[in-house]
Design a protein around this motif. Structure first.
Motif, mmCIF file in Angstrom:
data_model
loop_
_atom_site.group_PDB
_atom_site.id
_atom_site.type_symbol
_atom_site.label_atom_id
_atom_site.label_comp_id
_atom_site.label_asym_id
_atom_site.label_seq_id
_atom_site.Cartn_x
_atom_site.Cartn_y
_atom_site.Cartn_z
ATOM 1 N N THR A 100 0.873 120.056 6.619
ATOM 2 C CA THR A 100 0.471 120.551 4.719
ATOM 3 C C THR A 100 -0.315 121.728 5.367
ATOM 4 O O THR A 100 -0.310 121.984 4.066
ATOM 5 N N LYS A 101 -0.362 122.439 6.333
ATOM 6 C CA LYS A 101 -2.124 123.380 6.418
ATOM 7 C C LYS A 101 -1.021 124.496 7.646
ATOM 8 O O LYS A 101 -1.579 125.619 7.476
ATOM 9 N N LYS A 102 0.686 124.685 7.492
ATOM 10 C CA LYS A 102 1.168 125.869 8.077
ATOM 11 C C LYS A 102 0.712 126.808 6.508
ATOM 12 O O LYS A 102 0.751 127.096 5.545
ATOM 13 N N GLU A 103 1.086 127.318 7.190
ATOM 14 C CA GLU A 103 0.801 129.175 6.644
ATOM 15 C C GLU A 103 2.210 129.960 5.895
ATOM 16 O O GLU A 103 2.724 129.449 7.075
ATOM 17 N N VAL A 104 1.821 129.923 4.673
ATOM 18 C CA VAL A 104 3.336 130.197 4.259
ATOM 19 C C VAL A 104 3.110 131.573 3.967
ATOM 20 O O VAL A 104 2.507 131.665 3.031
ATOM 21 N N LYS A 105 4.010 132.343 4.598
ATOM 22 C CA LYS A 105 4.199 133.830 4.065
ATOM 23 C C LYS A 105 6.018 134.004 3.693
ATOM 24 O O LYS A 105 6.309 135.051 2.690
ATOM 25 N N ARG A 106 6.914 132.951 4.444
ATOM 26 C CA ARG A 106 8.245 133.221 3.967
ATOM 27 C C ARG A 106 8.508 132.173 3.328
ATOM 28 O O ARG A 106 9.056 130.653 3.994
ATOM 29 N N ILE A 107 9.571 131.308 2.026
ATOM 30 C CA ILE A 107 10.037 130.692 1.812
ATOM 31 C C ILE A 107 11.362 131.424 1.824
ATOM 32 O O ILE A 107 12.354 131.289 0.970
ATOM 33 N N LEU A 108 12.407 129.090 1.940
ATOM 34 C CA LEU A 108 13.903 129.285 1.556
ATOM 35 C C LEU A 108 14.092 128.742 0.895
ATOM 36 O O LEU A 108 13.598 127.365 0.676
ATOM 37 N N ILE A 109 15.195 128.829 0.084
ATOM 38 C CA ILE A 109 15.524 128.048 -1.302
ATOM 39 C C ILE A 109 17.440 127.288 -1.021
ATOM 40 O O ILE A 109 17.794 128.662 -1.276
ATOM 41 N N ALA A 110 17.000 126.497 -1.056
ATOM 42 C CA ALA A 110 18.801 125.651 -0.793
ATOM 43 C C ALA A 110 18.633 124.430 -1.774
ATOM 44 O O ALA A 110 17.752 123.800 -2.618
ATOM 45 N N LEU A 111 20.424 124.003 -1.847
ATOM 46 C CA LEU A 111 20.505 122.929 -2.361
ATOM 47 C C LEU A 111 20.177 122.553 -1.464
ATOM 48 O O LEU A 111 19.724 121.311 -2.134
ATOM 49 N N ASP A 112 21.020 122.285 -0.423
ATOM 50 C CA ASP A 112 21.402 120.873 0.810
ATOM 51 C C ASP A 112 21.054 121.819 1.645
ATOM 52 O O ASP A 112 20.734 122.680 2.477
ATOM 53 N N VAL A 113 19.666 120.724 2.366
ATOM 54 C CA VAL A 113 19.720 120.991 3.892
ATOM 55 C C VAL A 113 21.127 120.891 4.943
ATOM 56 O O VAL A 113 21.243 119.415 5.648
ATOM 57 N N TRP A 172 15.169 106.848 14.511
ATOM 58 C CA TRP A 172 14.744 107.308 15.564
ATOM 59 C C TRP A 172 15.451 109.223 14.633
ATOM 60 O O TRP A 172 16.012 109.472 13.734
ATOM 61 N N ILE A 173 14.707 109.773 16.062
ATOM 62 C CA ILE A 173 15.136 111.259 15.495
ATOM 63 C C ILE A 173 15.447 111.924 16.523
ATOM 64 O O ILE A 173 14.297 112.383 17.895
ATOM 65 N N ASN A 174 16.868 112.487 17.508
ATOM 66 C CA ASN A 174 16.931 113.072 18.798
ATOM 67 C C ASN A 174 18.221 113.633 18.448
ATOM 68 O O ASN A 174 19.144 113.336 17.112
ATOM 69 N N ASP A 175 18.181 114.680 19.731
ATOM 70 C CA ASP A 175 20.197 115.637 18.955
ATOM 71 C C ASP A 175 21.327 114.581 19.496
ATOM 72 O O ASP A 175 22.383 115.421 19.089
ATOM 73 N N GLU A 176 21.417 113.496 19.131
ATOM 74 C CA GLU A 176 23.040 112.728 18.688
ATOM 75 C C GLU A 176 23.092 112.175 17.748
ATOM 76 O O GLU A 176 23.892 111.569 16.962
ATOM 77 N N ASP A 177 22.095 112.839 16.521
ATOM 78 C CA ASP A 177 22.358 112.291 15.220
ATOM 79 C C ASP A 177 22.432 113.993 14.365
ATOM 80 O O ASP A 177 21.507 114.172 14.836
ATOM 81 N N PHE A 178 22.936 113.925 13.559
ATOM 82 C CA PHE A 178 23.178 115.114 13.131
ATOM 83 C C PHE A 178 21.838 115.671 11.885
ATOM 84 O O PHE A 178 21.580 116.360 12.360
ATOM 85 N N ILE A 179 21.446 114.710 11.711
ATOM 86 C CA ILE A 179 20.196 114.609 10.784
ATOM 87 C C ILE A 179 19.229 114.726 11.346
ATOM 88 O O ILE A 179 18.397 115.142 11.305
ATOM 89 N N GLY A 180 18.725 113.969 12.605
ATOM 90 C CA GLY A 180 17.831 114.292 13.718
ATOM 91 C C GLY A 180 18.046 115.762 14.463
ATOM 92 O O GLY A 180 17.019 116.478 14.783
ATOM 93 N N ARG A 181 18.694 116.620 14.065
ATOM 94 C CA ARG A 181 19.264 117.982 15.080
ATOM 95 C C ARG A 181 18.256 118.456 14.235
ATOM 96 O O ARG A 181 17.466 119.620 14.458
ATOM 97 N N ARG A 182 19.000 118.443 12.787
ATOM 98 C CA ARG A 182 18.428 119.799 11.866
ATOM 99 C C ARG A 182 17.063 119.124 11.698
ATOM 100 O O ARG A 182 16.118 120.204 11.211
ATOM 101 N N LEU A 183 15.912 118.240 11.998
ATOM 102 C CA LEU A 183 15.068 118.091 11.811
ATOM 103 C C LEU A 183 14.013 118.632 12.839
ATOM 104 O O LEU A 183 12.833 119.104 12.264
#
Length: 259
Positions: free
Chosen positions: A32-45, A74-85
């Motif tokens: 939440t406290k990440k300093e933001v200078k650039r933002i990307l807008i998209a429909l899907d991840v 779980w969040i790991n690299d064996e799942d496409f959602i996990g890889r994105r996160l």
């Protein structure tokens, strides 16, 4: 500007309380406290969105459709959602989703305006606490058109390569209902509001022919087909409200092609 300040401004315009109970919106990954200078807008991840976020050195990603709908085990690299996160978190990109709260307070009105609907009404009221807001819009046309002409107008307005139409081309259209995204669950409401045509996406064979059997045509513009307007709308919102930010957007690219 911190991520939390951007979220506060977004939710001032699109409050979380307007989202459906089943939805999952808000900050899904990052600080939440990440300093933001650039933002990307998209429909899907999707993978392309994550790659552009990384290559574009953005600090925050804002999408319409949430990456996480249900709790993950779980969040790991064996799942496409996990890889994105993982990639978002590893690159310190804060990720925020605004879904049905935007559908209720932004998407439907914007789609109606683009179709030049006059005095539209809410198709399905979902919030009665402090305002009669909800999903979809329905309105009478000032000048009747044929179903074929209506389909051509939808293609032009939303820059679509094609639409799927259930109904006779010469059918007279005087009243339109529109539900951006997936609208097969709103056929009954469109019939109740005496719409001659429902413009939406994700219509199956049986939903289409059953609507026709009840004297209502359906124009299936695809789920992405109408909802991609979120990108340009939120680009404007961010530019207007956060002029100090660099706003990047994903290029409009339909998830399928027509052979």
């Amino acid at each position: 500007m911190e991520c939390r300040q951007i979220i506060e401004k977004i939710e001032e315009r699109y409050p979380r309380r307007y989202a459906m109970e089943w939805d999952n919106i808000g900050l899904q990954a990052g600080r939440t406290k990440k300093e933001v200078k650039r933002i990307l807008i998209a429909l899907d991840v999707d993978d392309a969105t994550v790659e552009q976020a990384v290559s574009g050195n953005v600090d925050m990603l804002v999408t319409h459709h949430p990456l996480i709908f249900k709790p993950v085990s779980w969040i790991n690299d064996e799942d496409f959602i996990g890889r994105r996160l993982l990639k978002l978190i590893q690159n310190d990109i804060s990720y925020y989703a605004m879904h049905t709260n935007y559908d209720v307070l932004g998407m439907a009105d914007l789609a109606g305006e683009m179709l030049q609907l006059k005095n539209p009404q809410v198709l399905e009221i979902t919030n009665t606490e402090d305002s009669l807001e909800g999903i979809g819009r329905v309105a009478d046309l000032e000048i009747p058109v044929t179903l074929e002409e209506c389909a051509g107008w939808v293609k032009k307005v939303f820059s679509l390569p094609g639409v799927r139409v259930f109904g006779e081309p010469s059918q007279k259209i005087t009243r339109i209902a529109i539900v951006p995204g997936s609208g097969k669950g709103f056929i009954g409401q469109a019939l109740e509001k005496k719409a001659d045509v429902l413009i939406t996406g994700d219509i199956g064979h049986h939903e289409g022919i059953d609507a026709n059997a009840q004297d209502m045509a359906v124009i299936d513009a695809g789920h992405y087909g109408i909802e991609h307007i979120f990108i340009s709308d939120m680009e404007k919102f961010c530019s207007d409200n956060f002029p100090e930010l660099e706003v990047q957007v994903m290029k409009i690219q339909h998830p399928f092609w027509i052979a």
